[in-house]
Design an enzyme around this catalytic site. Structure first.
Site, PDB file in Angstrom:
ATOM      1  N   HIS A 181      -1.862  10.829  -0.962  1.00 17.12           N
ATOM      2  CA  HIS A 181      -1.528   9.990  -2.122  1.00 17.12           C
ATOM      3  C   HIS A 181      -1.191  10.873  -3.320  1.00 17.12           C
ATOM      4  O   HIS A 181      -1.584  12.034  -3.356  1.00 17.12           O
ATOM      5  CB  HIS A 181      -2.708   9.081  -2.486  1.00 17.12           C
ATOM      6  CG  HIS A 181      -3.168   8.226  -1.356  1.00 17.12           C
ATOM      7  ND1 HIS A 181      -4.367   7.571  -1.353  1.00 17.12           N
ATOM      8  CD2 HIS A 181      -2.583   7.919  -0.169  1.00 17.12           C
ATOM      9  CE1 HIS A 181      -4.508   6.889  -0.231  1.00 17.12           C
ATOM     10  NE2 HIS A 181      -3.441   7.096   0.512  1.00 17.12           N
ATOM     11  N   SER A 214      -7.245   3.950  -1.165  1.00 17.17           N
ATOM     12  CA  SER A 214      -6.999   2.506  -1.133  1.00 17.17           C
ATOM     13  C   SER A 214      -8.260   1.689  -1.377  1.00 17.17           C
ATOM     14  O   SER A 214      -8.178   0.538  -1.790  1.00 17.17           O
ATOM     15  CB  SER A 214      -6.379   2.105   0.205  1.00 17.17           C
ATOM     16  OG  SER A 214      -5.095   2.669   0.313  1.00 17.17           O
ATOM     17  N   HIS A 268      -1.353   2.687  -5.078  1.00 17.33           N
ATOM     18  CA  HIS A 268      -1.034   4.088  -5.406  1.00 17.33           C
ATOM     19  C   HIS A 268       0.269   4.431  -4.708  1.00 17.33           C
ATOM     20  O   HIS A 268       0.744   3.658  -3.861  1.00 17.33           O
ATOM     21  CB  HIS A 268      -2.141   5.035  -4.924  1.00 17.33           C
ATOM     22  CG  HIS A 268      -2.473   4.837  -3.471  1.00 17.33           C
ATOM     23  ND1 HIS A 268      -1.634   5.222  -2.450  1.00 17.33           N
ATOM     24  CD2 HIS A 268      -3.528   4.215  -2.876  1.00 17.33           C
ATOM     25  CE1 HIS A 268      -2.175   4.891  -1.300  1.00 17.33           C
ATOM     26  NE2 HIS A 268      -3.315   4.248  -1.518  1.00 17.33           N
ATOM     27  N   ASP A 271       0.850  -1.197   0.000  1.00 15.67           N
ATOM     28  CA  ASP A 271       0.000   0.000   0.000  1.00 15.67           C
ATOM     29  C   ASP A 271       0.886   1.247   0.000  1.00 15.67           C
ATOM     30  O   ASP A 271       1.754   1.399   0.852  1.00 15.67           O
ATOM     31  CB  ASP A 271      -0.919   0.001   1.225  1.00 15.67           C
ATOM     32  CG  ASP A 271      -2.097   0.947   1.055  1.00 15.67           C
ATOM     33  OD1 ASP A 271      -1.880   2.109   0.629  1.00 15.67           O
ATOM     34  OD2 ASP A 271      -3.231   0.526   1.335  1.00 15.67           O
ATOM     35  N   GLU A 308      -0.820  -8.033   2.032  1.00 14.87           N
ATOM     36  CA  GLU A 308      -0.606  -6.586   1.941  1.00 14.87           C
ATOM     37  C   GLU A 308       0.449  -6.102   2.931  1.00 14.87           C
ATOM     38  O   GLU A 308       0.363  -6.375   4.130  1.00 14.87           O
ATOM     39  CB  GLU A 308      -1.910  -5.813   2.214  1.00 14.87           C
ATOM     40  CG  GLU A 308      -1.736  -4.309   1.975  1.00 14.87           C
ATOM     41  CD  GLU A 308      -2.852  -3.446   2.545  1.00 14.87           C
ATOM     42  OE1 GLU A 308      -3.567  -3.907   3.451  1.00 14.87           O
ATOM     43  OE2 GLU A 308      -2.985  -2.304   2.080  1.00 14.87           O
ATOM     44  N   HIS A 364       2.238   8.667   4.798  1.00 19.84           N
ATOM     45  CA  HIS A 364       1.312   9.710   5.258  1.00 19.84           C
ATOM     46  C   HIS A 364       1.976  10.538   6.355  1.00 19.84           C
ATOM     47  O   HIS A 364       1.790  11.745   6.424  1.00 19.84           O
ATOM     48  CB  HIS A 364       0.022   9.093   5.809  1.00 19.84           C
ATOM     49  CG  HIS A 364      -0.969   8.709   4.764  1.00 19.84           C
ATOM     50  ND1 HIS A 364      -1.600   9.626   3.964  1.00 19.84           N
ATOM     51  CD2 HIS A 364      -1.447   7.497   4.396  1.00 19.84           C
ATOM     52  CE1 HIS A 364      -2.436   8.987   3.136  1.00 19.84           C
ATOM     53  NE2 HIS A 364      -2.352   7.699   3.372  1.00 19.84           N
ATOM     54  N   ASP A 375       2.192   2.731   3.343  1.00 16.52           N
ATOM     55  CA  ASP A 375       1.313   3.896   3.190  1.00 16.52           C
ATOM     56  C   ASP A 375       1.253   4.736   4.467  1.00 16.52           C
ATOM     57  O   ASP A 375       1.358   5.960   4.420  1.00 16.52           O
ATOM     58  CB  ASP A 375      -0.083   3.385   2.807  1.00 16.52           C
ATOM     59  CG  ASP A 375      -1.129   4.467   2.780  1.00 16.52           C
ATOM     60  OD1 ASP A 375      -1.109   5.281   1.843  1.00 16.52           O
ATOM     61  OD2 ASP A 375      -1.970   4.501   3.696  1.00 16.52           O
TER      62      ASP A 375
HETATM   63 MG    MG Z   1      -4.198  -0.805   2.549  1.00 12.83          MG
HETATM   64 ZN    ZN Z   2      -3.077   6.070   2.265  1.00 13.68          ZN
END
Ligand code: MG
Ligand code: ZN
Length: 383
Positions: free
Chosen positions: A344, A103, A318, A62, A270, A279, A275
């Protein structure tokens, strides 16, 4: 050995070639027999399409854009297991209603082959439920599993089994997981099963339905077969630096539980927290999540190499953070990293493939292209 020195070396050369051809014929005969043997092996399940790909392991980092991979590679001393993947491509990531996907829409596209609006899970923009590759595999009698570092109810895994207009509907998503029939799920999210606004204890109901629901890695390690739900945290699993060997060992455990059913398995994995760290614009923790995900990739790849009938595909939903590396060192593992956003971004994400059928995962593709390829390669029929 057959070469003799003479003034017509050319003729002798031909003679040697003839001897080699005779030898080669034996080799060819042997190869033909070997091919026949392997073909009759595979024909046992009577489905020509399943000769090659028996299992699929679909791995999603992610927020994993190209720079996240390169940061992990650098922080890991200049190498990653991902480098062993022979087929590589790029994936377009936009959603149905936004240039920048989230997501939920990204996961829904990767899982079901349908673009949807940001925030929506396993449904089209007008909320019609759409089926994922994983659930098609389940319907075809294959075993299925999910391994994540987020809640098992989080947007990316949920896209593979749930149908909800909003990713925030975690309690409803947990009920969708209960209904799904997925054989193995491992991650966080216990609260969405047991501390619910409707007071329903979903875990107890799932035990009554035959699931082994466990709460820590020791209990999970002790499970040898059957349907298993491992809810190892109330919400998220700890960050990479604090969760040890969790992700790679959970991948190995899931494979051992899913393999051997006779009809193959579909496992979704995952690296959820790449991610999260992006962030938060946390450079080294981001690289640590990337390296941890790569170790999980190695666990899958080790099995695939041994098995020979397993397709491993790694991609992302992404990019997150707009990551740029402005300096680094393979020697020290240091990275100098800049983030352009806490959100993102719109860029290609990478795609890596290994195993039978892997050659289909190259070029520049849309994030909706995965489901059809998996279904076709597995030879499962979809109505
Ligand atoms: Mg995710
Ligand atoms: Zn995110």
């Amino acid at each position: 050995m057959y070469v003799k020195k003479c003034r017509k070396g050319h003729e002798y050369y031909i003679e040697v070639t003839l001897i080699n051809i005779l030898k080669m014929k034996k080799v060819l005969l042997f190869l033909s027999i070997a091919l026949l043997v392997s073909c009759s092996d595979c024909k046992e399940d009577g489905q020509a399409g399943r000769l090659e790909v028996r299992n699929v392991i679909f791995m999603i980092g992610d927020g994993m854009g190209p720079a996240q991979v390169y940061a992990g590679l650098t922080h890991n001393g200049g190498h990653l297991t991902l480098e062993e993947f022979p087929f590589v491509g790029l994936v377009k990531t936009y959603s149905a209603n936004r240039y920048i996907t989230d997501s939920a829409a990204g996961g829904t596209a990767l899982a079901t082959g349908n673009k949807t609006n940001n925030g929506m899970i396993g449904v089209t923009p007008d909320t019609v439920a759409v089926t994922s590759s994983l659930m098609e595999a389940h319907k075809a009698g294959m075993t299925t599993g999910i391994v994540v570092t987020s809640p098992v109810t989080h947007a990316t895994p949920a896209s593979f089994y749930a149908h909800q207009p909003s990713r925030e509907m975690y309690e409803d998503i947990a009920l969708d997981l209960e209904k799904s029939g997925i054989d193995v799920f491992i991650g966080g999210g216990r609260a969405h099963f047991e501390k619910r606004s409707d007071s329903v204890d979903v875990s107890t109901r799932m035990r009554e339905a035959g699931y082994n629901i466990v709460y820590n890695e020791e209990e999970l390690a002790a499970v040898q077969d059957g349907k298993v739900g491992a809810l190892l945290a109330d919400i998220d699993m700890p960050r990479a630096s604090e969760r040890g060997d969790y992700l790679p060992s959970a991948v190995r455990k899931a494979i051992s539980l899913l393999d051997g059913g006779g009809k193959g398995f579909f496992l979704m994995v995952e690296g959820s927290q790449i991610d999260y760290r992006c962030h938060g614009n946390e450079a080294v923790p981001m690289a640590e999540e990337m390296i941890d995900f790569d170790r999980a990739v190695k666990a899958a790849l080790d099995f695939a190499k041994e098995d020979g009938h397993t397709l491993v595909v790694v991609t992302a939903d992404h990019e997150t953070g707009g990551v740029t590396l402005t300096d680094g060192s393979y020697e020290t593992g240091e990275i100098e990293c800049h983030f352009s956003t806490g959100d993102h971004t719109g860029t290609f994400v990478p795609m890596f493939a290994f195993g039978p059928g892997a050659e289909q995962f190259t070029g520049i593709v849309d994030n909706t292209s995965f489901k059809d390829k998996f279904v076709e390669l597995l030879g499962i029929s979809v109505e």
